[in-house]
Motif scaffolding. Structure first.
Motif, PDB file in Angstrom:
ATOM      1  N   ALA A  18       0.891  -1.255  -0.088  1.00  0.00           N
ATOM      2  CA  ALA A  18       0.015  -0.058   0.159  1.00  0.00           C
ATOM      3  C   ALA A  18       0.833   1.204  -0.019  1.00  0.00           C
ATOM      4  N   LYS A  19       2.196   1.201   0.752  1.00  0.00           N
ATOM      5  CA  LYS A  19       2.959   2.284   0.674  1.00  0.00           C
ATOM      6  C   LYS A  19       3.817   2.227  -0.516  1.00  0.00           C
ATOM      7  N   TYR A  20       4.427   0.947  -0.802  1.00  0.00           N
ATOM      8  CA  TYR A  20       5.589   0.863  -1.648  1.00  0.00           C
ATOM      9  C   TYR A  20       4.753   0.492  -3.133  1.00  0.00           C
ATOM     10  N   GLN A  21       5.279   1.071  -4.063  1.00  0.00           N
ATOM     11  CA  GLN A  21       4.536   0.744  -5.451  1.00  0.00           C
ATOM     12  C   GLN A  21       5.568  -0.209  -6.117  1.00  0.00           C
ATOM     13  N   VAL A  22       5.088  -1.298  -6.200  1.00  0.00           N
ATOM     14  CA  VAL A  22       5.964  -2.432  -6.700  1.00  0.00           C
ATOM     15  C   VAL A  22       6.465  -1.968  -8.316  1.00  0.00           C
TER      16      VAL A  22
END
Length: 145
Positions: free
Chosen positions: A22-26
């Motif tokens: 949710a915080k880190y964009q893969v």
């Protein structure tokens, strides 16, 4: 009892990955490719060495350590101030298969340090990634294919 413990551990790991995601964009193949090209420009990597980097092989070369740091920073997996983002690493490299979780975690447990050796930041990033990568090269290639 042991199988319940394993299920609980898997559920917690999945929840942590979901929270991190949710915080880190893969990142995807295009993101990795862009990071490679930008870091290549920044560090003037020779063609023969760069070809190895594209295969996720990072041979000893005077440009390698800072190239690796640059690449990891652009993928938001490492920062000079905080070091490796372990949750982002797990999210990034388990995105294609949760079966890779144990390998990714094992590599992190074995290799992550907090630069207690007080190395320069390029050496630190490369030291940890060079330890983690041989355990997970197949995962990295799969995720960024």
């Amino acid at each position: 009892m042991q199988s319940q413990s394993l299920l609980l551990i898997a559920a917690v790991a999945t929840l942590l990955v979901a929270q991190t995601a949710a915080k880190y964009q893969v990142k995807n193949h295009e993101d990795a490719e862009k990071a490679f090209e930008e870091c290549r420009e920044d560090f003037y990597v020779p063609d023969d060495i760069f070809e190895k980097y594209l295969e996720y092989e990072f041979p000893a070369h005077r440009r390698t350590s800072c190239f690796v740091k640059c690449f990891l920073e652009k993928l938001e997996l490492f920062s000079e101030k905080k070091g490796f983002n372990e949750r982002a690493m797990i999210a990034q490299f388990t995105v294609k298969s949760s079966k890779d979780l144990s390998t990714v975690q094992h590599g992190l447990e074995k290799c992550i340090d907090h630069n207690e050796a007080e190395s320069d930041v390029c050496t630190w990033a490369n030291r940890v990634f060079s330890c983690w990568l041989p355990i997970n090269r197949h995962v990295v290639r799969k995720v960024f294919a």
